[in-house]
Design an enzyme around this catalytic site. Structure first.
Site, PDB file in Angstrom:
ATOM      1  N   ASP A   1      -5.082  28.675  -4.328  1.00 33.59           N
ATOM      2  CA  ASP A   1      -4.082  28.006  -5.164  1.00 33.59           C
ATOM      3  C   ASP A   1      -3.298  28.912  -6.106  1.00 33.59           C
ATOM      4  OD1 ASP A   1      -6.434  26.320  -7.415  1.00 33.59           O
ATOM      5  OD2 ASP A   1      -5.954  28.431  -7.152  1.00 33.59           O
TER       6      ASP A   1
ATOM      7  N   CYS B   1      -0.106   4.202  -1.244  1.00 27.99           N
ATOM      8  CA  CYS B   1      -0.265   3.728  -2.622  1.00 27.99           C
ATOM      9  C   CYS B   1       0.159   2.268  -2.742  1.00 27.99           C
ATOM     10  CB  CYS B   1       0.562   4.578  -3.591  1.00 27.99           C
ATOM     11  SG  CYS B   1      -0.208   6.159  -3.997  1.00 27.99           S
TER      12      CYS B   1
ATOM     13  N   CYS C   1      -3.406   4.525 -11.511  1.00 26.06           N
ATOM     14  CA  CYS C   1      -3.427   5.850 -12.148  1.00 26.06           C
ATOM     15  C   CYS C   1      -2.403   5.918 -13.273  1.00 26.06           C
ATOM     16  CB  CYS C   1      -3.192   6.950 -11.117  1.00 26.06           C
ATOM     17  SG  CYS C   1      -1.700   6.707 -10.143  1.00 26.06           S
TER      18      CYS C   1
ATOM     19  N   CYS D   1      -3.619   6.433 -17.231  1.00 26.61           N
ATOM     20  CA  CYS D   1      -3.397   7.727 -17.897  1.00 26.61           C
ATOM     21  C   CYS D   1      -3.233   7.489 -19.401  1.00 26.61           C
ATOM     22  CB  CYS D   1      -2.152   8.413 -17.326  1.00 26.61           C
ATOM     23  SG  CYS D   1      -1.759   9.922 -18.244  1.00 26.61           S
TER      24      CYS D   1
ATOM     25  N   CYS E   1      -9.163  16.730 -17.039  1.00 33.21           N
ATOM     26  CA  CYS E   1      -9.209  15.268 -17.110  1.00 33.21           C
ATOM     27  C   CYS E   1      -9.127  14.756 -15.680  1.00 33.21           C
ATOM     28  CB  CYS E   1      -8.028  14.760 -17.936  1.00 33.21           C
ATOM     29  SG  CYS E   1      -7.689  12.990 -17.771  1.00 33.21           S
TER      30      CYS E   1
ATOM     31  N   CYS F   1      -7.006   9.935 -13.691  1.00 31.89           N
ATOM     32  CA  CYS F   1      -6.084   9.394 -12.684  1.00 31.89           C
ATOM     33  C   CYS F   1      -6.636   9.524 -11.269  1.00 31.89           C
ATOM     34  CB  CYS F   1      -4.699  10.015 -12.811  1.00 31.89           C
ATOM     35  SG  CYS F   1      -4.673  11.804 -12.737  1.00 31.89           S
TER      36      CYS F   1
ATOM     37  N   CYS G   1      -8.554   5.846  -8.872  1.00 30.12           N
ATOM     38  CA  CYS G   1      -7.857   5.632  -7.592  1.00 30.12           C
ATOM     39  C   CYS G   1      -8.786   4.930  -6.603  1.00 30.12           C
ATOM     40  CB  CYS G   1      -7.385   6.964  -7.016  1.00 30.12           C
ATOM     41  SG  CYS G   1      -6.532   6.756  -5.430  1.00 30.12           S
TER      42      CYS G   1
END
Ligand code: SF4
Ligand code: SF4
Length: 350
Positions: free
Chosen positions: A135, A189, A195, A199, A246, A249, A253
Site C-alpha cells: 500500500d 450497498c 456507515c 460515522c 477507527c 464504518c 457494515c
C-alpha cells in the site's frame, strides 16, 4: 528480467493457474485488471486537490499523477494482478484498529507472499517483467481491485467482497503478462447508509459524481495516526475512545457481519486487551519493544500517548486522573497538553 521465451498459454488455463497459485500463496481474493489509464483518477485528483486528503501530504505530492496509469510504475505492464489477504480475527474490543492487532508488519508478510506468487507463476509462465506493490506504491489499489472483480467500493470507501467483507489487505503485481481481465461486481450497498450514519464525525461525504468519499480531515483514523502534534479541541472530544485508527464504518457494515476469520498467526491479536491505564504506563522503550514491528509504530510514541490521554479524558472514568497527572508532566508538548485537557474534563465530573 527480460523474458527469453514467451510461453503461449490459453487464457482460461492462464487464469486458473493464477488463481491456484494465489490460493497456494495464501491469498483469499485474486483477480486481474488491465494495466490501462484509470477511470477513477480524475476523482482521486479532485479529492487531493480539494484538500480532502488532509495531513496525508504523501497522497498529494509529486507522485500523485503516477496513479493515473499503473504503467507509470512499470512501462511494460499489461495486467495488474490484484490480491486480497484477510486479516479479520476474533479479538478484543480494542481502541486500536483491527488491522493493527497482530504482532508483525503486514507489509512484510504481504510482500513475501506476493514474491512467492511471482516465483510460482514464473515456473509455469516463464520469466516475465513485474513489479510488486503494497500500500505504499502510488497506485489506485481499491479501484484496481474493483476492476479485478475482488469487490465493490462501498459508501465507507472500503473495498467490499460479497462473501468475505472488507477486512482485507490489498497487494498488486504489475506484470508484462496479459491476462484476461475480470469484471467489476455490482455495487451492493443499495439503499444502506449505515456507515454514513454511524460515522461519529460525518467524515463520509457525497462526491459530485454521486459516489461517496472520505473527508480525511474529519476522520478519526487520520487524527489518531497521521496527524502529529496537538489536535484541535473539537477533534479531541470527537475521538472518543480511539487511540489508533477507527473501524466504526466497517464494523457496522452488514457485509462484515459474517466475515470469515483468518488463522494466519501474524494477524492474531498479540495482546489480550488494550487497557488505557496500562497503555499510559508505556515508556518510549516499552513502546518500541511492543509496537516496533506493528502498524502502531506509525503513530510514534508521542502520537500514541497523546491519543491515550485524549481517550482517558473522554472516558468519564475518574480512575484515569492519576495516570493523566503523570502524563501531564511529560516533556512532549502534545502529550502534556492533551493530558491537561483530559484532566480538566475528568476533574469536572469527579
Ligand atoms: S474510520 Fe471512523 S471516523 Fe473515519 S470515516 Fe470511518 S467511522 Fe468515520
Ligand atoms: S454500511 Fe451499507 S452503505 Fe456502508 S459500505 Fe456497508 S453496505 Fe455500503
Amino acid at each position: 528480467m527480460i523474458p527469453e521465451e514467451i510461453i503461449e498459454i490459453p487464457a482460461s488455463l492462464q487464469r486458473s493457474q493464477f488463481l491456484a497459485a494465489a490460493s497456494v500463496a495464501g491469498f483469499q481474493l485474486a483477480g486481474a485488471a488491465p494495466a490501462a489509464p484509470m477511470d477513477d483518477y480524475p476523482i482521486y485528483n479532485q479529492w487531493v486537490t480539494g484538500g480532502l486528503a488532509g495531513p496525508m501530504a504523501y497522497l498529494a505530492d509529486h507522485r500523485a499523477p503516477l496513479r493515473a496509469d499503473p504503467r507509470s510504475l512499470l512501462s511494460s505492464a499489461r495486467s495488474v494482478l490484484c490480491l486480497g489477504l484477510l486479516y479479520n480475527t476474533p479479538g478484543p474490543a480494542a481502541p486500536i484498529s483491527r488491522y493493527a492487532w497482530g504482532a508483525g508488519d503486514y507489509h512484510d508478510l504481504l510482500r513475501h507472499r506476493l514474491t512467492s506468487l511471482v516465483q510460482s507463476l514464473e515456473q509455469v509462465w516463464g520469466a516475465f517483467e513485474y513489479k510488486i506493490c503494497v500500500d505504499t506504491a502510488p497506485l489506485l489499489e481499491r479501484s484496481l481491485a474493483r476492476l479485478a472483480g475482488l469487490g465493490w467500493i462501498g459508501r465507507n470507501t472500503c473495498l467490499i467482497n460479497q462473501s468475505s467483507g472488507s477486512w482485507f489487505f490489498l497487494g498488486e503485481i504489475l506484470t508484462s503478462v496479459e491476462l484476461e481481465p475480470d469484471r467489476p461486481p455490482p455495487d451492493r450497498c443499495g439503499s444502506c447508509t449505515r456507515c454514513v450514519d454511524a460515522c461519529p464525525t460525518q467524515a463520509l461525504v457525497p462526491a459530485p459524481d454521486g459516489r461517496w468519499r472520505l473527508d480525511a480531515r474529519l476522520c478519526i483514523s487520520t487524527w489518531t495516526i497521521e496527524q502529529h502534534g496537538a489536535l484541535p479541541a473539537a477533534h479531541r472530544s470527537a475521538s472518543g475512545q480511539h487511540v489508533f485508527g477507527c473501524d466504526i464504518c466497517q464494523e457496522v457494515c452488514p457485509w462484515n457481519s459474517r466475515a470469515p476469520f483468518t488463522a494466519e498467526p501474524a494477524f492474531q491479536p498479540a495482546n489480550p486487551g488494550y487497557d488505557l491505564a496500562e497503555l499510559a504506563t508505556l515508556t518510549p522503550e516499552s513502546f518500541r519493544q511492543r509496537f516496533r514491528h506493528t502498524p502502531v509504530w506509525r503513530a510514534k510514541y508521542a502520537g500514541l500517548m497523546r491519543n491515550v490521554a485524549t481517550a482517558m479524558g473522554n472516558s468519564g472514568d475518574p480512575r484515569h486522573i492519576e495516570p493523566l497527572r503523570r502524563l501531564a508532566t511529560y516533556p512532549d508538548a502534545a502529550i502534556s497538553e492533551h493530558a491537561l485537557w483530559a484532566l480538566g474534563r475528568l476533574e469536572r465530573i469527579a
